[in-house]
Design an enzyme around this catalytic site. Sequence first.
Site, PDB file in Angstrom:
ATOM      1  N   CYS B 139     -34.140 -93.492  -3.386  1.00 40.44           N
ATOM      2  CA  CYS B 139     -33.724 -94.869  -3.546  1.00 40.44           C
ATOM      3  C   CYS B 139     -34.480 -95.719  -2.522  1.00 40.44           C
ATOM      4  CB  CYS B 139     -32.219 -94.915  -3.301  1.00 40.44           C
ATOM      5  SG  CYS B 139     -31.542 -96.527  -2.953  1.00 40.44           S
ATOM      6  N   GLU B 140     -35.150 -96.765  -2.971  1.00 41.86           N
ATOM      7  CA  GLU B 140     -35.957 -97.529  -2.014  1.00 41.86           C
ATOM      8  C   GLU B 140     -35.097 -98.448  -1.153  1.00 41.86           C
ATOM      9  OE1 GLU B 140     -38.737 -99.878  -4.195  1.00 41.86           O
ATOM     10  OE2 GLU B 140     -37.349-101.550  -4.446  1.00 41.86           O
ATOM     11  N   HIS B 141     -33.836 -98.579  -1.515  1.00 36.60           N
ATOM     12  CA  HIS B 141     -32.976 -99.491  -0.776  1.00 36.60           C
ATOM     13  C   HIS B 141     -32.249 -98.802   0.367  1.00 36.60           C
ATOM     14  CE1 HIS B 141     -32.919-101.769  -4.805  1.00 36.60           C
ATOM     15  NE2 HIS B 141     -33.837-102.267  -4.018  1.00 36.60           N
ATOM     16  N   HIS B 142     -31.945 -97.513   0.205  1.00 36.36           N
ATOM     17  CA  HIS B 142     -31.171 -96.816   1.224  1.00 36.36           C
ATOM     18  C   HIS B 142     -31.851 -95.553   1.720  1.00 36.36           C
ATOM     19  CE1 HIS B 142     -28.114 -99.104  -1.092  1.00 36.36           C
ATOM     20  NE2 HIS B 142     -27.635 -99.347   0.107  1.00 36.36           N
ATOM     21  N   GLN B 180     -34.652 -97.148 -10.344  1.00 38.87           N
ATOM     22  CA  GLN B 180     -34.670 -96.364 -11.575  1.00 38.87           C
ATOM     23  C   GLN B 180     -35.299 -97.135 -12.742  1.00 38.87           C
ATOM     24  OE1 GLN B 180     -31.031 -94.230 -12.455  1.00 38.87           O
ATOM     25  NE2 GLN B 180     -31.637 -93.983 -14.590  1.00 38.87           N
ATOM     26  N   HIS B 208     -27.037 -91.412  -8.328  1.00 43.13           N
ATOM     27  CA  HIS B 208     -27.578 -92.038  -7.133  1.00 43.13           C
ATOM     28  C   HIS B 208     -26.707 -91.687  -5.944  1.00 43.13           C
ATOM     29  CE1 HIS B 208     -30.430 -95.035  -9.069  1.00 43.13           C
ATOM     30  NE2 HIS B 208     -29.930 -94.352 -10.065  1.00 43.13           N
ATOM     31  N   CYS B 210     -26.737 -92.861  -3.137  1.00 42.74           N
ATOM     32  CA  CYS B 210     -26.301 -94.035  -2.403  1.00 42.74           C
ATOM     33  C   CYS B 210     -24.981 -94.579  -2.951  1.00 42.74           C
ATOM     34  CB  CYS B 210     -27.375 -95.122  -2.428  1.00 42.74           C
ATOM     35  SG  CYS B 210     -27.958 -95.531  -4.079  1.00 42.74           S
TER      36      CYS B 210
END
Lengths: 227, 248
Positions: B139-142, B180, B208, B210
């Site tokens: 996940c590029e956010h977390h 995704q 996910h 996250c």
Amino acid sequence: MEYRTASETNGKHVAEYQNGFNADLHVQEEEGGRAGETETWSKLSRIQRAYSTVLTELGEDVDREGLLRTPLRAAKAMQFLTKGYHETTQEILNDAIFDENHDEMVIVKDIDLFSLCEHHLVPFFGKVHIAYLPNKKVVGLSKLARIVEIYSRRLQVQERLSKQIAIAISEALEPAGVAVVIEATHMCMVMRGVQKMNSKTVTSVMLGTFQEDPKTREEFLSLIRKN
Amino acid sequence: MEQRAVQTQYAAGHGDPKKDAGSGTTCTGEVNGERTAAAASSSSSAVTEGWREERTRSVEDNEMSRPGLAAAYRTILSGLGEDPQRQGLLKTPLRAATAMQFFTKGYQEKIIDVLNDAIFDEDHDEMVIVKDIDMFSMCEHHLVPIFGRVHIGYLPNKRVLGLSKLARIVEIYSRRLQVQERLTKQIAVAITEALKPAGVGVVIEATHMCMVMRGVQKMNSKTVTSTMLGVFREDAKTRDEFLTLIRS
């Protein structure tokens, strides 16, 4: 093992390390709560800067839209995933131990577990099954799950995690026996390395009657089996 | 100095970093409207032109950045309150750095390297499906794992692809910092540009971490995204056939 009681495990060790660490941060003790916040915030920004470095070293562009706030999010996520370091068994258990004239097995099974592999900093997750034979003292059922949370939200090794949970319950309740079984999938084995998708790791700790009496152990293991 | 080298290499790897900066997908080989049109216009060298500058990292870059990565991880460990000197954590910064480089190895690979020799002329125009491809992404956010399955279907137009190459395309795009939705599209567009099929359908269902390990903590939630191109998009019956076949 390098520890004998739950208090000697990485919880207390970490607290001592943190106290030494605080001195480096020049935290003013008299500020009380504010000091705590400042210290937490500066730790967070250190972790944040470290994640920025990670993203750059991986070859990514830290200024692209999707990654702008990722260092902060990742730092907060990591702090959440290791929040077990700041919790102790005494805090959550103290008021939920009841005197009950019950000496039959109590099982809480299929407790979802999420932890971080201390070797690769990659998650591992699975289920915990806990049983104990009360000795006149029973514990609130959710407290067993909370004990799992305290010890799993850390950088862990599955063997140590099982032992810590078992010893924590042992020390708090002094039951006739405690049994803990963990079956987990390790992402460090699934996503990288050997890449075995369906592998599961099972560890168990049997204390007291569960260790001495094979029939008690047999009963526990058959009750946690999936039917 | 190594950092500047990495950034220079990265900047050289894309035609217009400034132009792409706003679109937010510079590093993941995004194909915006312009590039797709340009690639589609030249049929014979479509594979080379469309995937010209995708790789932004090399094995040497990995070697050079590993100490910096390890140092960053050591800072993270001490920032979390752990003792980086204890036995279990002594080599963790290095292991975590290598692991993270492995999880983002998609940046080191190019589609053209993987595909060039496995496109065959075959007089086949029925649907080809490869389903249940295990997928692992980040996940590029977390910076927490995403894992799930990818189902790919395409209608060949006289050209078929080696089956494992579909899985390799999934690997290249999933082993990155991803979202995704973008992953699904990238896989679909990669197959379209390489094969020029009559249609492509990609469905990803993933969990996910996250969402499962933190935040809302919904254990059983799955995210499903799909991209339908060509005949799969226009013809409902074809799409239905694909969706039924991947369900069974």
